[in-house]
Scaffold this motif. Structure first.
Motif, PDB file in Angstrom:
ATOM      1  N   UNK A 175     -51.190-137.903  -2.500  1.00  0.00           N
ATOM      2  CA  UNK A 175     -50.975-139.298  -2.276  1.00  0.00           C
ATOM      3  C   UNK A 175     -50.082-139.622  -1.259  1.00  0.00           C
ATOM      4  N   UNK A 176     -50.358-140.656  -0.621  1.00  0.00           N
ATOM      5  CA  UNK A 176     -49.437-140.957   0.703  1.00  0.00           C
ATOM      6  C   UNK A 176     -48.136-141.407   0.121  1.00  0.00           C
ATOM      7  N   UNK A 177     -47.860-141.647  -1.020  1.00  0.00           N
ATOM      8  CA  UNK A 177     -46.643-142.103  -1.390  1.00  0.00           C
ATOM      9  C   UNK A 177     -45.563-141.089  -1.614  1.00  0.00           C
ATOM     10  N   UNK A 178     -46.227-139.700  -1.516  1.00  0.00           N
ATOM     11  CA  UNK A 178     -45.672-138.668  -1.978  1.00  0.00           C
ATOM     12  C   UNK A 178     -45.488-137.646  -0.628  1.00  0.00           C
ATOM     13  N   UNK A 213     -50.013-151.223  -2.745  1.00  0.00           N
ATOM     14  CA  UNK A 213     -50.774-152.103  -1.708  1.00  0.00           C
ATOM     15  C   UNK A 213     -51.215-150.838  -0.652  1.00  0.00           C
ATOM     16  N   UNK A 214     -52.424-151.028  -0.071  1.00  0.00           N
ATOM     17  CA  UNK A 214     -52.818-150.438   0.994  1.00  0.00           C
ATOM     18  C   UNK A 214     -52.187-150.541   2.134  1.00  0.00           C
ATOM     19  N   UNK A 215     -51.862-151.951   2.481  1.00  0.00           N
ATOM     20  CA  UNK A 215     -51.358-152.154   3.687  1.00  0.00           C
ATOM     21  C   UNK A 215     -49.905-151.683   4.010  1.00  0.00           C
ATOM     22  N   UNK A 216     -49.241-151.094   3.025  1.00  0.00           N
ATOM     23  CA  UNK A 216     -47.663-150.553   3.328  1.00  0.00           C
ATOM     24  C   UNK A 216     -47.872-149.090   3.475  1.00  0.00           C
ATOM     25  N   UNK A 217     -49.034-148.418   3.204  1.00  0.00           N
ATOM     26  CA  UNK A 217     -49.042-147.041   3.431  1.00  0.00           C
ATOM     27  C   UNK A 217     -49.502-146.384   4.503  1.00  0.00           C
ATOM     28  N   UNK A 218     -49.150-145.133   4.951  1.00  0.00           N
ATOM     29  CA  UNK A 218     -49.636-144.771   6.228  1.00  0.00           C
ATOM     30  C   UNK A 218     -50.678-143.787   6.001  1.00  0.00           C
ATOM     31  N   UNK A 221     -40.692-144.057  -5.643  1.00  0.00           N
ATOM     32  CA  UNK A 221     -40.030-145.173  -5.255  1.00  0.00           C
ATOM     33  C   UNK A 221     -40.549-145.420  -3.536  1.00  0.00           C
ATOM     34  N   UNK A 222     -40.871-146.224  -3.089  1.00  0.00           N
ATOM     35  CA  UNK A 222     -41.723-146.281  -1.819  1.00  0.00           C
ATOM     36  C   UNK A 222     -41.455-147.557  -1.060  1.00  0.00           C
ATOM     37  N   UNK A 223     -40.798-147.346   0.155  1.00  0.00           N
ATOM     38  CA  UNK A 223     -40.115-148.253   0.928  1.00  0.00           C
ATOM     39  C   UNK A 223     -41.582-148.924   2.099  1.00  0.00           C
ATOM     40  N   UNK A 224     -41.545-150.072   1.960  1.00  0.00           N
ATOM     41  CA  UNK A 224     -42.778-150.945   2.775  1.00  0.00           C
ATOM     42  C   UNK A 224     -41.785-150.796   4.180  1.00  0.00           C
ATOM     43  N   UNK A 225     -40.762-150.980   4.469  1.00  0.00           N
ATOM     44  CA  UNK A 225     -40.330-150.855   5.552  1.00  0.00           C
ATOM     45  C   UNK A 225     -40.117-149.344   6.582  1.00  0.00           C
ATOM     46  N   UNK A 234     -42.649-147.202   5.753  1.00  0.00           N
ATOM     47  CA  UNK A 234     -43.773-146.576   5.298  1.00  0.00           C
ATOM     48  C   UNK A 234     -43.619-145.007   4.815  1.00  0.00           C
ATOM     49  N   UNK A 235     -42.675-144.978   3.898  1.00  0.00           N
ATOM     50  CA  UNK A 235     -42.233-143.511   3.447  1.00  0.00           C
ATOM     51  C   UNK A 235     -41.703-143.565   2.265  1.00  0.00           C
ATOM     52  N   UNK A 236     -41.893-142.723   1.264  1.00  0.00           N
ATOM     53  CA  UNK A 236     -41.147-142.371  -0.042  1.00  0.00           C
ATOM     54  C   UNK A 236     -39.600-142.363   0.160  1.00  0.00           C
ATOM     55  N   UNK A 237     -38.761-143.268  -0.640  1.00  0.00           N
ATOM     56  CA  UNK A 237     -37.580-143.074  -0.727  1.00  0.00           C
ATOM     57  C   UNK A 237     -36.942-142.076  -1.697  1.00  0.00           C
ATOM     58  N   UNK A 238     -37.699-141.885  -2.697  1.00  0.00           N
ATOM     59  CA  UNK A 238     -37.582-140.756  -3.758  1.00  0.00           C
ATOM     60  C   UNK A 238     -38.787-140.537  -4.684  1.00  0.00           C
TER      61      UNK A 238
END
Length: 343
Positions: free
Chosen positions: A189-192, A151-156, A115-119, A121-125
């Motif tokens: 992955x950036x989401x992790x 989406x690429x534009x929400x990831x660091x 679960x990733x937060x756009x705001x 730019x970091x995973x929530x869990x």
């Protein structure tokens, strides 16, 4: 004999073809780079059961294999996987489900869900099943890359560390996925990845590093189900220290990233550890679950203790999440230090 000739498209047909190509190209750019909040659709992945040794728990999926559209227009892929928390409808949150087969079609096991937060730019869990079958001799790949399902534009961008005192901290650890290169690559992955303090937290002997080592010792043949998560609101650590929410600039792309005020591990497994039964078939007496919450601050040599241990029900109140929703008998009100061998 009359020779057949190819009919060229009429001018009207040419216009239709051009319009279709423009629309397809525009949709790709919109979805991957400029989609407004709440309108980016997630890639749907086929649910697969783990195909590890017989001792690993086999999951019977509920009637949830078909994607369900939520009100925020996302494709949501729900399943009966025991580790999954409930999903929340929010314009800020994105969900991705990773199977090893994305990289290696011969390995259909699930890897993790995020679960990733756009705001922020970091995973929530990040939710994952830990089992001995995921351990091997594959070296750490260090192949940091964007999550292809988000989406690429929400990831660091994470080609280097965030900068300053923060390092690229794994939610699901690289050391938990060493059975194959494909399995390990996905942990980068950036989401992790989330910002974690180097000194006294993420490095050897730090509070979080010690908790990660503790969790590895809880892995069993019946499978240990985990949710690794971030708290972004003000948090009072177990010794009374208050940690305020902040952001930090990411030197790779200049965007600011939310810095968690605390990290947690939610854990679920059978008490015996080697029953050969699905946790979804177990009685409440056969299961144990609890959470450890660690304030995000330097605390060298701090080890998991009863002071950091809370029930899953308490963690739900703290985070607003709902954990282990696919395990009806999970004892979410309990958090006995003796069950987890801590004092």
């Amino acid at each position: 004999m009359k020779q057949r000739t190819k009919r060229l498209p009429t001018s009207k047909g040419v216009v239709y073809i051009v319009l279709a190509l423009l629309l397809a190209g525009g949709k790709y750019i919109y979805n991957n780079y400029i989609a407004p909040e709440g309108e980016q659709e997630l890639t749907t992945v086929i649910n697969t059961e783990p195909t590890s040794p017989k001792s690993e728990e086999k999951i019977t999926l509920d009637n949830e294999s078909k994607p369900q559209k939520s009100k925020d227009k996302r494709k949501v892929n729900r399943s009966g996987w025991a580790e999954l928390p409930a999903e929340r409808r929010s314009n800020d949150l994105y969900y991705a489900y990773h199977t090893v087969a994305e990289e290696d079609k011969s390995d259909p096991r699930r890897n993790y869900t995020v679960c990733f937060s756009r705001e922020q730019r970091c995973p929530v869990w990040v939710a994952a099943a830990l089992h001995p079958s995921f351990k091997g001799d594959t070296p750490r790949s260090n192949s940091y890359q964007p999550d292809p399902q988000l989406p690429l534009n929400i990831q660091p961008l994470l080609s280097r560390s965030y900068g300053g005192e923060y390092t690229r901290g794994h939610m699901l650890g690289s050391a938990e996925r060493t059975s194959t290169r494909a399995c390990n690559d996905q942990t980068f992955y950036a989401s992790n990845i989330a910002p974690q303090l180097r000194e006294g937290f993420n490095t050897g002997g730090g509070a979080w590093n010690n908790l990660e080592n503790y969790v590895r010792r809880q892995v069993c043949q019946d499978t240990l189900y985990t949710v690794v998560g971030c708290i972004f609101t003000e948090y009072t650590d177990c010794d009374g220290e208050v940690i305020e929410p902040i952001t930090t600039p990411n030197r790779n792309d200049t965007y600011r990233v939310g810095v968690p005020t605390a990290y947690y591990y939610a854990l679920l497994r059978t008490r015996d550890g080697d029953t050969g039964k699905s946790v979804r078939e177990c009685s409440e007496r056969e299961l144990k679950c609890a959470a450890f919450v660690v304030g995000h601050r330097s605390a060298h040599k701090r080890k998991p203790s009863a002071k950091e241990l809370i029930s899953i029900e308490e963690l739900e109140r703290l985070t607003g999440e709902k954990f282990f929703i696919n395990v009806p008998n999970a004892p979410k009100k309990q958090a006995k230090p003796s069950d987890w061998n801590v004092r």
